[in-house]
Structures are given as structure tokens and as C-alpha cells.
Scaffold this active site. Structure first.
Site, PDB file in Angstrom:
ATOM      1  N   LYS A   1       0.830  -1.201   0.000  1.00  0.00           N
ATOM      2  CA  LYS A   1       0.000   0.000   0.000  1.00  0.00           C
ATOM      3  C   LYS A   1       0.868   1.256   0.000  1.00  0.00           C
ATOM      4  O   LYS A   1       0.657   2.182  -0.799  1.00  0.00           O
ATOM      5  CB  LYS A   1      -0.925   0.007   1.214  1.00  0.00           C
ATOM      6  CG  LYS A   1      -1.918   1.165   1.231  1.00  0.00           C
ATOM      7  CD  LYS A   1      -2.442   1.459   2.621  1.00  0.00           C
ATOM      8  CE  LYS A   1      -1.425   2.213   3.441  1.00  0.00           C
ATOM      9  NZ  LYS A   1      -1.943   2.661   4.753  1.00  0.00           N
TER      10      LYS A   1
ATOM     11  N   ASP B   1      -6.257   1.309   0.972  1.00  0.00           N
ATOM     12  CA  ASP B   1      -6.301   1.398   2.431  1.00  0.00           C
ATOM     13  C   ASP B   1      -7.710   1.058   2.888  1.00  0.00           C
ATOM     14  O   ASP B   1      -8.540   0.585   2.106  1.00  0.00           O
ATOM     15  CB  ASP B   1      -5.861   2.784   2.903  1.00  0.00           C
ATOM     16  CG  ASP B   1      -6.831   3.890   2.476  1.00  0.00           C
ATOM     17  OD1 ASP B   1      -7.832   3.599   1.776  1.00  0.00           O
ATOM     18  OD2 ASP B   1      -6.613   5.049   2.859  1.00  0.00           O
TER      19      ASP B   1
END
Length: 214
Positions: free
Chosen positions: A121, A139
Site C-alpha cells: 500500500k 487502504d
């Protein structure tokens, strides 16, 4: 409605409602953004922005941060989540930048995830924001909003599966912006506990708003 039609409608809405969408983390260069994104894991951007100015001031380069210790860095970041681990990650990240990357933030997923504290991420955020690459960082906001709207099927139970599905339908050139659309929509409209469906421009289009009332 076919999936691509849904994507087209959602994209058109965000292009109209949110023509400018960018990270809310404060930074002046790729190194500072990398610090901020590492600190933002399971922590709010607002909190990160409160504590980073002294950190940026006292450790302006990878060399300066690499020469410090986790104990020293901890005092700067003690109010964020998991400060002990993040202090170790920041120092280790800076040391690797100096040792392996000539003190420059690398631009590929494979290189970025080698850095302490950097997962897929975080690497995708850096690729997207710094290098304007078609990288979709998933996220909690992106994951929640994508599922609520119906952009991804319920079988996408992981961030990676969600990322890959979104990338199939979002045009490559707008992926960096779309990432921020979904984050900001989740942060200010489609919140986890109390989504503002009544004032959402996607109301009536998204799967969540169309579910039968209990």
C-alpha cells in the site's frame, strides 16, 4: 447495470464533484512523503501532519535520519500509533536509502517494498503521488468505499484482490487521481460508522444505498 457502466458513472461523478484530488499529507519532497506515509499507517493524516514539521526540520535528508536512532526518533513521533515500530522503520528505511539507493527514493514496487516499514500500500502511494504511476493503494477507505459502491464484488476479500479488480476497470491515466477520490470520499462522506448517504452524490447508484432497510 453492467460493471463498466457503473464505473463510468462513478468516475463521471467524481470528475465533476472532485476535479482536484490529492493527498492530504504535508510534504516537500519524496523523502518527506515516504516518512509521512510510513507514519500514516493506522493513523490519521491530521495527526501525522501535526508531528512531521519538527521531524522534517531535524532530519532533512536520508543521511541525517540514518545517523539517528529509533530512541531519538521515537520522541518526535510518540503520539502516532505504534511509535516504537515506526521509529525503527524510519531509521532502517533511511539507512537502506543511503546504502542501496544513493539516498534517493526508488520508483518501483519491487524496490520500495524492500524498505523497512513499506508494504504494498505504501509503495503504491509513493508510485502514484511521486512518480504519477498507475498504482492503486488500497487502504481501509478505498476497500470500504469500493465494496459499498459495488465497484468490486464481495469475493474481493483482500486489499490486493480489490486493487487488481479496480485496475481492470479504471483507465490507467486516471488511477492516481481515482485513488484519492475513493480515499477522500471514504474520509468525509462514506465513513465507516455513519455514512452520509443523504448528501452523497452517489446515493441511488451505490450498492450500499440500495440495500433493503431492515
Amino acid at each position: 447495470m453492467k460493471k463498466q457502466e457503473l464505473y463510468n458513472k462513478v468516475i463521471a461523478y467524481f470528475q465533476e464533484a472532485m476535479p482536484v484530488a490529492e493527498t492530504e499529507l504535508h510534504y516537500n519532497n519524496p523523502f518527506e512523503l515516504l516518512i509521512a506515509v510510513i507514519l500514516s499507517a493506522q493513523c490519521t493524516d491530521k495527526r501525522v501532519n501535526m508531528i512531521t514539521p519538527p521531524l522534517y526540520r531535524d532530519f532533512p535528508t536520508p543521511e541525517a535520519l540514518a545517523a539517528s536512532t529509533p530512541e531519538v526518533v521515537y520522541e518526535y513521533i510518540r503520539s502516532v500509533s505504534y511509535p516504537n515500530n515506526k521509529a525503527k522503520h524510519l531509521v532502517g528505511m533511511a539507512q537502506m536509502l543511503v546504502k542501496d539507493f544513493h539516498s534517493e527514493v526508488p520508483g518501483t514496487l519491487e524496490e520500495l517494498v524492500r524498505l523497512p516499514g513499506v508494504g504494498r500500500k505504501t509503495a503504491n502511494v509513493i508510485q502514484s503521488v511521486v512518480f504519477n504511476k498507475a498504482a492503486m493503494a488500497v487502504d481501509t477507505h478505498v476497500f470500504r468505499v469500493s465494496h459499498r459502491i459495488g465497484l468490486v464484488p464481495k469475493t474481493c476479500t483482500t486489499p490486493l484482490a480489490t486493487e487488481k479488480y479496480l485496475m481492470k476497470y479504471i483507465p490507467e491515466e486516471i488511477v492516481p487521481t481515482a485513488h484519492h477520490w475513493l480515499i477522500l470520499h471514504g474520509r468525509y462522506v462514506c465513513m465507516a460508522r455513519t455514512p452520509k448517504c443523504a448528501e452523497c452524490g452517489l446515493n441511488g447508484l451505490c450498492r450500499y444505498s440500495l440495500k433493503p432497510a431492515l
